[in-house]
Design an enzyme around this catalytic site. Structure first.
Site, mmCIF file in Angstrom:
data_model
loop_
_atom_site.group_PDB
_atom_site.id
_atom_site.type_symbol
_atom_site.label_atom_id
_atom_site.label_comp_id
_atom_site.label_asym_id
_atom_site.label_seq_id
_atom_site.Cartn_x
_atom_site.Cartn_y
_atom_site.Cartn_z
ATOM 1 N N GLY A 154 0.635 -1.134 0.022
ATOM 2 C CA GLY A 154 -0.053 -0.408 0.086
ATOM 3 C C GLY A 154 0.963 1.039 -0.098
ATOM 4 O O GLY A 154 0.308 2.572 0.509
ATOM 5 N N ASP A 155 2.015 1.413 -0.007
ATOM 6 C CA ASP A 155 3.104 2.668 0.335
ATOM 7 C C ASP A 155 4.023 2.000 -0.854
ATOM 8 O O ASP A 155 4.539 1.254 -1.963
ATOM 9 C CB ASP A 155 3.350 2.609 1.282
ATOM 10 C CG ASP A 155 3.822 4.622 1.345
ATOM 11 O OD1 ASP A 155 4.741 4.865 0.226
ATOM 12 O OD2 ASP A 155 3.128 4.897 2.356
ATOM 13 N N ASP A 156 5.289 2.606 -0.543
ATOM 14 C CA ASP A 156 6.339 2.103 -1.204
ATOM 15 C C ASP A 156 6.971 0.475 -1.213
ATOM 16 O O ASP A 156 7.472 0.534 -0.484
ATOM 17 C CB ASP A 156 7.907 2.912 -1.238
ATOM 18 C CG ASP A 156 7.568 4.435 -1.295
ATOM 19 O OD1 ASP A 156 6.965 4.773 -2.771
ATOM 20 O OD2 ASP A 156 7.689 5.107 -0.961
ATOM 21 N N SER A 187 2.642 -1.757 -6.591
ATOM 22 C CA SER A 187 1.937 -0.192 -5.637
ATOM 23 C C SER A 187 1.049 0.441 -6.126
ATOM 24 O O SER A 187 1.877 1.886 -6.999
ATOM 25 C CB SER A 187 3.222 -0.201 -4.848
ATOM 26 O OG SER A 187 2.715 1.351 -3.794
#
Length: 365
Positions: A154-156, A187
């Site tokens: 959900g992020d990098d 992502s």
């Protein structure tokens, strides 16, 4: 701890009672928790001042049961920062291999103030809209090798960090000598590899080779801003295969999150020596969004041998460049004028990056 091997199957029941999670001190290079001021909740797995650590296990699963934390985070019910799934501090000679990590409350793997770290054959899974579930975040760490990993986040997928504003400047430990190879990342709202935004101790000598991103917002992104200080330099990216991307190249100089009101507005980052070569991308919305800082441009950018095939809904303007300087060679679509023609490929270090303990001399007879 010498020659210690951690090999276990963990099964945990989510604990909604926050009192079950003792508070621990913030990292000295951050000055406070990343989500909230003050201390932070303890990590799921943690260690400090360790030597020769191996965490491995035939793709066994470590489950962070993050949904409880995500719900409380979204509902603004947390007073302190969420813990990470695995955090190792001040440690040397670390191997993490053939393990699956799922549903971390926040960041997944966070080697911090560490040296000689190898992360190999690891799978990291989190819902693509889960908050701040970075995959692997080397932080003020050196000689780090990340290879053959698969990350849905959900992020990098990977974020290289080195401290936050004045706290990172004071702590002054860079992340350097980092090799990332054969990563596969998904992502949709973040980067395959991010450098920053917490980069106030500096980031140097990062090499990314033969990596793949699918349905990901950007490839190798640089994130910084006024007040960060520090530097990002000597970055070498070669061999990217990108499929369904919002941006191929994205640099940001306006990241505005700060730990408190005492960040120094005169602390400007130095971003220079950024090299990208041998990039193929398809179904791309925009080739490049390159934004430095007014009166503090990002310099020494080199981009060569790039083909970006556009998506049906691609933007008419394919490059948006401000406060950047560099050169390009054999790049399509045609880059912005701030990135002039070079006529030759970008460089890549010839010397091998050695990571891990030195080999012992062989006996002779």
């Amino acid at each position: 701890m010498e020659g210690r091997r951690i090999k276990a199957a963990l099964k945990c029941v989510p604990r909604a009672n926050l009192e079950d999670w003792p508070l621990i001190a913030p990292l000295p290079s951050y000055g406070r928790g990343r989500d909230e001021p003050g201390p932070r909740y303890s990590n799921f797995i943690a260690g400090s001042n360790l030597t020769d650590v191996i965490i491995t296990g035939r793709n066994g699963t470590i489950n962070g049961q993050g949904q409880v934390w995500w719900d409380k985070f979204h509902a603004k019910e947390l007073t302190y920062t969420r813990g990470y799934l695995l955090e190792l501090l001040y440690s040397d000679n670390i191997i993490i291999s053939n393990v699956t990590f799922i549903d971390s409350p926040s960041w997944n793997l966070h080697p911090t103030y560490c040296t000689n770290v190898t992360i190999s054959g690891v799978t990291i899974l989190a819902p693509v809209h889960s908050p701040n579930t970075d995959g692997i975040d080397p932080d003020s760490s050196s000689h780090v090798k990340i290879e053959d990993c698969y990350i849905v986040s959900g992020d990098d997928c990977i974020a290289v960090k080195s401290g936050w504003d004045q706290y990172g400047i004071k702590f002054n430990v860079p992340s350097q000598h980092i090799l990332i190879s054969r990563l596969t990342c998904i992502s949709p709202t973040s980067a395959m590899i991010a450098l920053g935004s917490e980069m106030s101790g500096g980031i140097q000598d990062v090499r990314a080779v033969d990596n793949v991103a699918i349905n990901t917002e950007s490839a190798v992104r640089i994130k910084s801003g006024v007040g960060r200080g520090g530097f990002v330099k000597d970055v070498f990216v070669r061999g990217l295969s990108l499929h369904t991307m919002k941006w191929v190249f994205w640099m940001t100089g306006n990241y505005g999150q700060h730990p408190d009101n005492s960040s120094d507005p005169n602390a400007l980052p130095e971003v220079t020596g950024i090299n990208y070569s041998d990039v193929f991308a398809e179904n791309v919305t925009m080739a490049g969004r390159m934004e430095g800082i007014p009166n503090d441009p990002y310099t020494g950018i080199c981009i060569s041998n790039v083909t970006a095939q556009l998506a049906p809904d691609a933007k008419k303007l394919q490059w948006n460049c401000t406060d950047v300087k560099g050169v390009t060679s054999d790049v399509s679509p045609k880059p912005c004028r701030e990135l002039g023609a070079a006529g030759k490929p970008c460089t890549f270090p010839e010397e091998e990056l050695v990571i891990g303990p030195p080999e012992l001399p062989k006996c002779s007879y």
